[in-house]
Scaffold this motif. Structure first.
Motif, PDB file in Angstrom:
ATOM      1  N   PRO A 170       0.823  -1.208   0.000  1.00  0.00           N
ATOM      2  CA  PRO A 170       0.000   0.000   0.000  1.00  0.00           C
ATOM      3  C   PRO A 170       0.860   1.262   0.000  1.00  0.00           C
ATOM      4  N   HIS A 171       0.427   2.251  -0.739  1.00  0.00           N
ATOM      5  CA  HIS A 171       1.089   3.558  -0.655  1.00  0.00           C
ATOM      6  C   HIS A 171       0.958   4.069   0.775  1.00  0.00           C
ATOM      7  N   PRO A 181       7.637   4.182   2.173  1.00  0.00           N
ATOM      8  CA  PRO A 181       8.640   4.753   1.254  1.00  0.00           C
ATOM      9  C   PRO A 181       8.621   4.000  -0.085  1.00  0.00           C
ATOM     10  N   ILE A 182       7.542   4.193  -0.831  1.00  0.00           N
ATOM     11  CA  ILE A 182       7.291   3.310  -1.987  1.00  0.00           C
ATOM     12  C   ILE A 182       8.323   3.458  -3.095  1.00  0.00           C
ATOM     13  N   LYS A 183       8.877   4.662  -3.220  1.00  0.00           N
ATOM     14  CA  LYS A 183       9.845   4.848  -4.316  1.00  0.00           C
ATOM     15  C   LYS A 183      11.100   4.013  -4.056  1.00  0.00           C
ATOM     16  N   GLN A 184      11.580   4.119  -2.824  1.00  0.00           N
ATOM     17  CA  GLN A 184      12.792   3.386  -2.428  1.00  0.00           C
ATOM     18  C   GLN A 184      12.553   1.857  -2.492  1.00  0.00           C
ATOM     19  N   LEU A 195       7.896  -7.433 -10.601  1.00  0.00           N
ATOM     20  CA  LEU A 195       6.884  -6.437 -10.957  1.00  0.00           C
ATOM     21  C   LEU A 195       6.348  -5.851  -9.653  1.00  0.00           C
ATOM     22  N   VAL A 196       5.989  -4.562  -9.683  1.00  0.00           N
ATOM     23  CA  VAL A 196       5.558  -3.902  -8.444  1.00  0.00           C
ATOM     24  C   VAL A 196       4.198  -3.225  -8.639  1.00  0.00           C
ATOM     25  N   LEU A 197       3.279  -3.550  -7.724  1.00  0.00           N
ATOM     26  CA  LEU A 197       1.959  -2.909  -7.695  1.00  0.00           C
ATOM     27  C   LEU A 197       1.854  -2.053  -6.437  1.00  0.00           C
ATOM     28  N   VAL A 211       3.465   8.442 -11.254  1.00  0.00           N
ATOM     29  CA  VAL A 211       3.740   7.001 -11.356  1.00  0.00           C
ATOM     30  C   VAL A 211       5.112   6.736 -11.982  1.00  0.00           C
ATOM     31  N   GLN A 212       5.550   7.640 -12.857  1.00  0.00           N
ATOM     32  CA  GLN A 212       6.865   7.415 -13.482  1.00  0.00           C
ATOM     33  C   GLN A 212       7.971   7.644 -12.464  1.00  0.00           C
ATOM     34  N   ASP A 213       7.760   8.615 -11.603  1.00  0.00           N
ATOM     35  CA  ASP A 213       8.773   8.882 -10.569  1.00  0.00           C
ATOM     36  C   ASP A 213       8.810   7.734  -9.552  1.00  0.00           C
ATOM     37  N   ILE A 214       7.666   7.205  -9.194  1.00  0.00           N
ATOM     38  CA  ILE A 214       7.640   6.074  -8.242  1.00  0.00           C
ATOM     39  C   ILE A 214       8.397   4.887  -8.848  1.00  0.00           C
TER      40      ILE A 214
END
Ligand SMILES: Cc1ncc(COP(=O)(O)O)c(C=O)c1O
Length: 405
Positions: A170-171, A181-184, A195-197, A211-214
């Protein structure tokens, strides 16, 4: 410039309602947000001015409905910084989006593969991957949390392996408010080839999403938590991945050619959208995003954090109250229990005072068990809530404490 909350509130007709003879104090925004007049008007305008089916009519109204419908896709794509409009797939909500992903991914999962989710997962994410693993023979790995409700990032890295095929997280936790810390974490999972959801149900209404930055492959969210209508949601997915998938639902709209013996599929996004879509919902969601976009995201964030800070102060002064979820990085969610009182009783007494909160397990039964609580009472704040409402919440909580003592 700070948020003009009075003028925001004036745009939500429902907020001037009385409930149980008291002015409504609506603090159940993590369950669903109220709708501004702009969204209500967009729905009424669609039905009164251009109701028609999309993509298939040879007439004026169908053309107009199709334009509004596809413009809405562009609005969402822009809002989340998708690289192509076709990456935006309409769903009925986050739950359907996650199931759509599982349908695409599960057929390629095999014994030996590992799927990672977290201890703070909503059932929509947990159960979907649990069942996908059962069907495919893949192994489900659960990333633990700390007692504060923060994700154990070290454990996340330890659990990642060359066998990790899929990571879902979850975000933001709906039950605790923790922001992950979803980006990391996404970068670490991608480095292993997974793959990441991201389950964005609670993340999408509290700040700009890119979403591109994440760097994830999928981001799913629901319109109703973003001031839009119920029954409409978005699955964003990377084009190459979505395009490589088996079809999901079959029927009208998603086909290219059909004979009695065989069918071929259309292009994205249509190939993942069968049947007459929720046209009004799509238009309402775009209206919600346009409405929300008039505000500065930093102002919304600052306002919600001020509400959370005050609520946390008052909670800490309340005898017998324990906050569940004390991560330093949280959205405006205050989950709590009170010694000797069941959360359902607290919710009932608050409701009698016009204060709407959510009580229960928040569709996160294993998380409640992990935290050793039967459930919690949860107040969740958004841009139209006020500091006065936070004070009212605590007056109501204190009354409940006295009644339940
Ligand atoms: C974190 C999270 N994921 C998934 C969902 C499911 O969303 P929906 O019921 O709109 O499909 C919710 C709803 O509360 C949620 O909070």
């Amino acid at each position: 410039m700070s948020l003009d909350v009075a003028s925001v509130r004036a745009q939500f007709p429902i907020l001037s309602r009385q409930v149980n003879g008291q002015p409504l104090v609506y603090l159940d925004n993590a369950a669903t947000t109220q709708k501004p007049q702009a969204v209500i008007d967009a729905l009424v305008d669609y039905y009164t001015q251009c109701n028609s089916n999309v993509h298939r009519g040879a007439h004026f109204l169908s053309d107009e409905a199709t334009k509004r419908y596809e413009n809405a896709r562009a609005t969402v794509a822009h809002y989340i910084n998708a690289s192509r409009n076709e990456e935006v797939i309409w769903t009925s909500g986050t739950t359907e989006g996650i199931n759509l992903v599982a349908n695409g991914v599960a057929q390629r999962l095999k014994p030996g593969d590992e799927v990672m989710v977290t201890e703070m997962e909503h059932h929509a994410d947990l159960v979907t991957w649990q069942q996908a693993c059962k069907r495919s023979g893949a192994t489900l790995k659960i990333v633990p949390i700390h007692d504060s409700g923060e994700l154990n990032v070290d454990a996340f890295h330890e659990l990642l392996s060359d066998n990790t095929a899929f990571v879902a997280m979850p975000h933001v936790s709906n039950a605790l408010g923790t922001i992950n810390p979803i980006k990391q974490l996404t970068a670490a999972a991608k480095a292993k080839g997974a793959l990441v959801l991201i389950d964005g149900a609670q993340g999408v209404a509290h700040g700009a999403i890119d979403v591109q930055d994440i760097g994830c492959d999928f981001y799913a969210f629901s319109g109703h938590k973003l001031f839009g209508p119920t029954g409409i949601g978005v699955l964003w997915g990377r084009y190459e991945v979505l395009n490589d998938w088996p079809v999901w639902l079959v029927g009208g709209e998603m086909i290219a050619t059909v004979t009695y013996q065989n069918s071929t599929w259309g292009e994205l996004p249509n190939r993942l959208e069968a049947g007459t879509p929720n046209i009004a919902g799509v238009i309402g969601l775009a209206a919600a995003i346009e409405w929300l976009s008039q505000f500065n995201a930093a102002d919304i964030w600052a306002h919600e954090q001020a509400l959370l800070t005050r609520a946390t102060e008052l909670a800490e002064q309340t005898e017998g109250l324990k906050i569940i979820g004390t991560a330093p990085n949280k959205i405006g969610v205050l989950s709590f229990v009170i010694d000797g009182s069941h959360p359902a009783d607290i919710g009932f007494i608050l409701d009698k005072q016009g204060v709407a909160i959510r009580t229960g397990d928040h569709c996160a039964q294993p998380l409640m068990k992990r935290l050793n609580v039967p459930g919690t009472a949860r107040a969740s704040f958004t841009l139209y809530n006020t500091l006065d409402e936070v004070e009212t919440l605590f007056k109501a909580i204190n009354k409940a404490r006295m009644m339940l003592a």
